[in-house]
Design a protein around this motif. Structure first.
Motif, PDB file in Angstrom:
ATOM      1  N   LEU A 147      -2.688  -0.926 -11.584  1.00 24.67           N
ATOM      2  CA  LEU A 147      -2.570  -2.052 -12.504  1.00 24.67           C
ATOM      3  C   LEU A 147      -1.831  -1.679 -13.783  1.00 24.67           C
ATOM      4  CD1 LEU A 147      -3.346  -4.955 -13.398  1.00 24.67           C
ATOM      5  CD2 LEU A 147      -5.473  -3.978 -14.298  1.00 24.67           C
ATOM      6  N   LEU A 148      -2.080  -0.495 -14.323  1.00 24.96           N
ATOM      7  CA  LEU A 148      -1.640  -0.151 -15.683  1.00 24.96           C
ATOM      8  C   LEU A 148      -0.474   0.821 -15.741  1.00 24.96           C
ATOM      9  CD1 LEU A 148      -5.224   0.252 -17.175  1.00 24.96           C
ATOM     10  CD2 LEU A 148      -3.703  -1.718 -17.412  1.00 24.96           C
ATOM     11  N   ARG A 149       0.028   1.262 -14.593  1.00 23.10           N
ATOM     12  CA  ARG A 149       1.176   2.169 -14.581  1.00 23.10           C
ATOM     13  C   ARG A 149       2.399   1.501 -15.217  1.00 23.10           C
ATOM     14  NH1 ARG A 149       1.437   2.873  -9.402  1.00 23.10           N
ATOM     15  NH2 ARG A 149       0.176   4.768  -9.333  1.00 23.10           N
ATOM     16  N   ALA A 150       3.244   2.297 -15.867  1.00 23.69           N
ATOM     17  CA  ALA A 150       4.455   1.767 -16.503  1.00 23.69           C
ATOM     18  C   ALA A 150       5.480   1.345 -15.454  1.00 23.69           C
ATOM     19  CB  ALA A 150       5.063   2.818 -17.427  1.00 23.69           C
ATOM     20  N   TRP A 151       6.266   0.330 -15.796  1.00 22.46           N
ATOM     21  CA  TRP A 151       7.349  -0.101 -14.925  1.00 22.46           C
ATOM     22  C   TRP A 151       8.415   0.995 -14.840  1.00 22.46           C
ATOM     23  CZ3 TRP A 151       9.113  -5.820 -14.520  1.00 22.46           C
ATOM     24  CH2 TRP A 151       8.009  -6.652 -14.402  1.00 22.46           C
ATOM     25  N   SER A 152       9.073   1.097 -13.697  1.00 21.53           N
ATOM     26  CA  SER A 152      10.184   2.035 -13.523  1.00 21.53           C
ATOM     27  C   SER A 152      11.208   1.409 -12.582  1.00 21.53           C
ATOM     28  CB  SER A 152       9.706   3.378 -12.973  1.00 21.53           C
ATOM     29  OG  SER A 152       9.083   3.216 -11.704  1.00 21.53           O
ATOM     30  N   ILE A 193       1.563  -5.168 -20.597  1.00 22.85           N
ATOM     31  CA  ILE A 193       1.012  -3.855 -20.241  1.00 22.85           C
ATOM     32  C   ILE A 193       1.984  -2.994 -19.434  1.00 22.85           C
ATOM     33  CG2 ILE A 193      -1.368  -4.669 -20.295  1.00 22.85           C
ATOM     34  CD1 ILE A 193      -1.293  -4.920 -17.274  1.00 22.85           C
ATOM     35  N   GLY A 194       3.232  -3.441 -19.319  1.00 22.17           N
ATOM     36  CA  GLY A 194       4.186  -2.727 -18.475  1.00 22.17           C
ATOM     37  C   GLY A 194       4.793  -1.484 -19.094  1.00 22.17           C
ATOM     38  N   ASN A 195       4.431  -1.151 -20.336  1.00 22.83           N
ATOM     39  CA  ASN A 195       4.968   0.064 -20.961  1.00 22.83           C
ATOM     40  C   ASN A 195       4.137   1.300 -20.655  1.00 22.83           C
ATOM     41  OD1 ASN A 195       2.690  -0.503 -22.449  1.00 22.83           O
ATOM     42  ND2 ASN A 195       3.730  -0.577 -24.444  1.00 22.83           N
ATOM     43  N   LYS A 251       0.835  -1.199   0.000  1.00 20.04           N
ATOM     44  CA  LYS A 251       0.000   0.000   0.000  1.00 20.04           C
ATOM     45  C   LYS A 251       0.869   1.247   0.000  1.00 20.04           C
ATOM     46  CE  LYS A 251      -3.912   2.230   2.281  1.00 20.04           C
ATOM     47  NZ  LYS A 251      -4.678   2.335   1.023  1.00 20.04           N
ATOM     48  N   GLY A 252       1.988   1.209   0.711  1.00 23.05           N
ATOM     49  CA  GLY A 252       2.854   2.367   0.789  1.00 23.05           C
ATOM     50  C   GLY A 252       3.517   2.729  -0.529  1.00 23.05           C
ATOM     51  N   ILE A 253       3.814   1.731  -1.368  1.00 27.52           N
ATOM     52  CA  ILE A 253       4.503   2.016  -2.636  1.00 27.52           C
ATOM     53  C   ILE A 253       3.575   1.880  -3.839  1.00 27.52           C
ATOM     54  CG2 ILE A 253       6.748   1.343  -1.717  1.00 27.52           C
ATOM     55  CD1 ILE A 253       6.511  -1.318  -3.096  1.00 27.52           C
ATOM     56  N   SER A 254       2.265   1.718  -3.597  1.00 30.76           N
ATOM     57  CA  SER A 254       1.315   1.525  -4.702  1.00 30.76           C
ATOM     58  C   SER A 254       1.148   2.777  -5.555  1.00 30.76           C
ATOM     59  CB  SER A 254      -0.047   1.083  -4.160  1.00 30.76           C
ATOM     60  OG  SER A 254      -0.631   2.101  -3.349  1.00 30.76           O
ATOM     61  N   ALA A 255       1.540   3.935  -5.033  1.00 27.56           N
ATOM     62  CA  ALA A 255       1.411   5.170  -5.802  1.00 27.56           C
ATOM     63  C   ALA A 255       2.603   5.411  -6.723  1.00 27.56           C
ATOM     64  CB  ALA A 255       1.238   6.360  -4.858  1.00 27.56           C
ATOM     65  N   THR A 256       3.579   4.500  -6.698  1.00 29.12           N
ATOM     66  CA  THR A 256       4.808   4.713  -7.480  1.00 29.12           C
ATOM     67  C   THR A 256       5.033   3.632  -8.521  1.00 29.12           C
ATOM     68  OG1 THR A 256       5.785   5.737  -5.508  1.00 29.12           O
ATOM     69  CG2 THR A 256       7.282   5.169  -7.319  1.00 29.12           C
ATOM     70  N   TYR A 257       4.714   2.390  -8.206  1.00 32.14           N
ATOM     71  CA  TYR A 257       5.017   1.270  -9.093  1.00 32.14           C
ATOM     72  C   TYR A 257       3.733   0.495  -9.401  1.00 32.14           C
ATOM     73  CZ  TYR A 257       9.577   2.377  -7.144  1.00 32.14           C
ATOM     74  OH  TYR A 257      10.705   3.049  -6.730  1.00 32.14           O
ATOM     75  N   PRO A 258       3.674  -0.196 -10.544  1.00 29.60           N
ATOM     76  CA  PRO A 258       2.499  -1.031 -10.843  1.00 29.60           C
ATOM     77  C   PRO A 258       2.514  -2.318 -10.025  1.00 29.60           C
ATOM     78  CG  PRO A 258       4.113  -1.242 -12.590  1.00 29.60           C
ATOM     79  CD  PRO A 258       4.644  -0.186 -11.660  1.00 29.60           C
ATOM     80  N   ALA A 259       1.337  -2.890  -9.850  1.00 28.92           N
ATOM     81  CA  ALA A 259       1.206  -4.088  -9.024  1.00 28.92           C
ATOM     82  C   ALA A 259       2.060  -5.234  -9.541  1.00 28.92           C
ATOM     83  CB  ALA A 259      -0.264  -4.513  -8.955  1.00 28.92           C
ATOM     84  N   HIS A 260       2.061  -5.450 -10.865  1.00 36.09           N
ATOM     85  CA  HIS A 260       2.782  -6.608 -11.397  1.00 36.09           C
ATOM     86  C   HIS A 260       4.294  -6.434 -11.300  1.00 36.09           C
ATOM     87  CE1 HIS A 260       2.439  -3.970 -14.967  1.00 36.09           C
ATOM     88  NE2 HIS A 260       1.151  -3.987 -14.705  1.00 36.09           N
ATOM     89  N   GLU A 261       4.785  -5.203 -11.297  1.00 36.11           N
ATOM     90  CA  GLU A 261       6.224  -5.011 -11.092  1.00 36.11           C
ATOM     91  C   GLU A 261       6.613  -5.360  -9.663  1.00 36.11           C
ATOM     92  OE1 GLU A 261       9.779  -1.627 -11.280  1.00 36.11           O
ATOM     93  OE2 GLU A 261       7.721  -1.069 -11.783  1.00 36.11           O
TER      94      GLU A 261
END
Length: 318
Positions: A220-225, A204-206, A33-43
């Motif tokens: 779910l749909l945020r790009a990987w970083s 969908i990681g792009n 929950k703490g890092i959900s605003a920065t990275y996508p779930a699947h990453e």
């Protein structure tokens, strides 16, 4: 007498494993929950699974030896891992939008699903008292969901969907647990999570589909970083917590009755309330607590009816 004592010993060990596993997973929920605003779930799942694999292999080596990983039931392991992947992904998407305690409370539908499905899927007898408890528990879950519908609409459905997938996976785990060790199941869970989250990243990681404002869809749909050092260490913590959690829950469901083991997943609530208050200044509302109260009453009722008993006469089962 010896058989009865051994059965009680296994039940106690199973319950202890459940409690430890639940604490580990609530700690993981806090991090996600703490890092959900920065990275996508699947990453997050991909990195977590990659880091958890060595730990699970070490546990497998010391518990049964790596040779036990060669099993004719690989298909069953991959099926269970895939269903668990759906369970945890929908749950993670839920906690990105919901207060942590609310998401955990809705996920309490999982033990109810387990009880309801234990009969048709495992042949375990579920009598009238336990059926009443299941219905009471589902009323409690609906009350919690109604409390969330006013502000976040469909996001409250995600932990409920997760609960159904989770129940199916755990019942399947009890089925294959007769021949497979907990560490073997944990290894294949992490391997499946690694493969499926990597596939999701390729598809969908792009970030091409990330034009959504809802927290769950964005998660779910945020790009990987590339993660920062601090976030990488947090993901490592997720990996350790997931390893402990998967192993302990697998062991718990192997050693205790499915319905009894499921009840001790309710110990997640006080931890979720504590983490939500300390880190996000969130406390559950009165209706959420009332709904959870009904679920806990249902769970305790089921637990009491599931105590080991000597072959009851037909018609006397609860």
């Amino acid at each position: 007498m010896i058989d009865d004592q051994e059965a009680r010993r296994r039940q106690l060990i199973g319950v202890a494993c459940m409690c430890i596993g639940v604490v580990a997973f609530t700690f993981q929920d806090l991090i996600i929950k703490g890092i959900s605003a920065t990275y996508p779930a699947h990453e997050i799942v991909f990195v977590r699974s990659f880091l958890a694999l060595p730990f699970t292999l070490v546990i497998a080596h010391f518990e049964t030896g790596l040779g036990r990983l060669k099993t004719p039931r690989i298909g069953a392991h991959l099926l269970r891992g895939s269903v668990l992947f759906l369970a945890y992904t929908t749950y993670y998407l839920g906690i990105a939008a919901l207060p942590l305690a609310m998401a955990v409370a809705i996920s309490f539908a999982a033990p109810l699903f387990i009880t309801a499905l234990a009969g048709p899927l495992l042949g375990e007898k579920v009598g009238r008292v336990r059926w009443f408890a299941v219905l009471l528990g589902f009323v409690g879950v609906l009350i919690v969901m109604k409390d969330g519908l006013g502000m976040l609409e469909w996001a409250v459905l995600l932990p409920a969907l997760s609960a159904l997938f989770y129940a199916l996976a755990q019942l399947h785990g009890r089925y294959i647990g007769a021949t497979e060790s907990a560490s073997t199941m944990a290894v294949y869970i992490n391997l499946t999570f690694f493969l499926l989250s990597g596939l999701a990243g390729l598809l969908i990681g792009n970030g091409a589909f990330s034009e959504w404002s809802h927290p769950s869809l964005t998660f779910l749909l945020r790009a990987w970083s590339w993660p920062t050092t601090q976030d990488f260490l947090l993901m490592l913590g997720c990996g350790v917590a997931a390893t402990i959690g998967n192993y302990c829950l697998s062991q718990g469901y192997r050693m205790a009755e499915a319905n009894l083991a499921a009840i001790f997943e309710y110990t997640a609530l006080p931890w979720a309330i504590l983490w939500g208050f300390l880190f996000f200044a969130q406390l559950p509302g009165y209706s959420t607590l009332a709904g959870v109260g009904l679920v806990i009453v249902a769970g305790v009722t089921i637990a009491i009816r599931e105590r080991p008993r000597r072959a009851p006469l037909r018609g006397n089962e609860a």
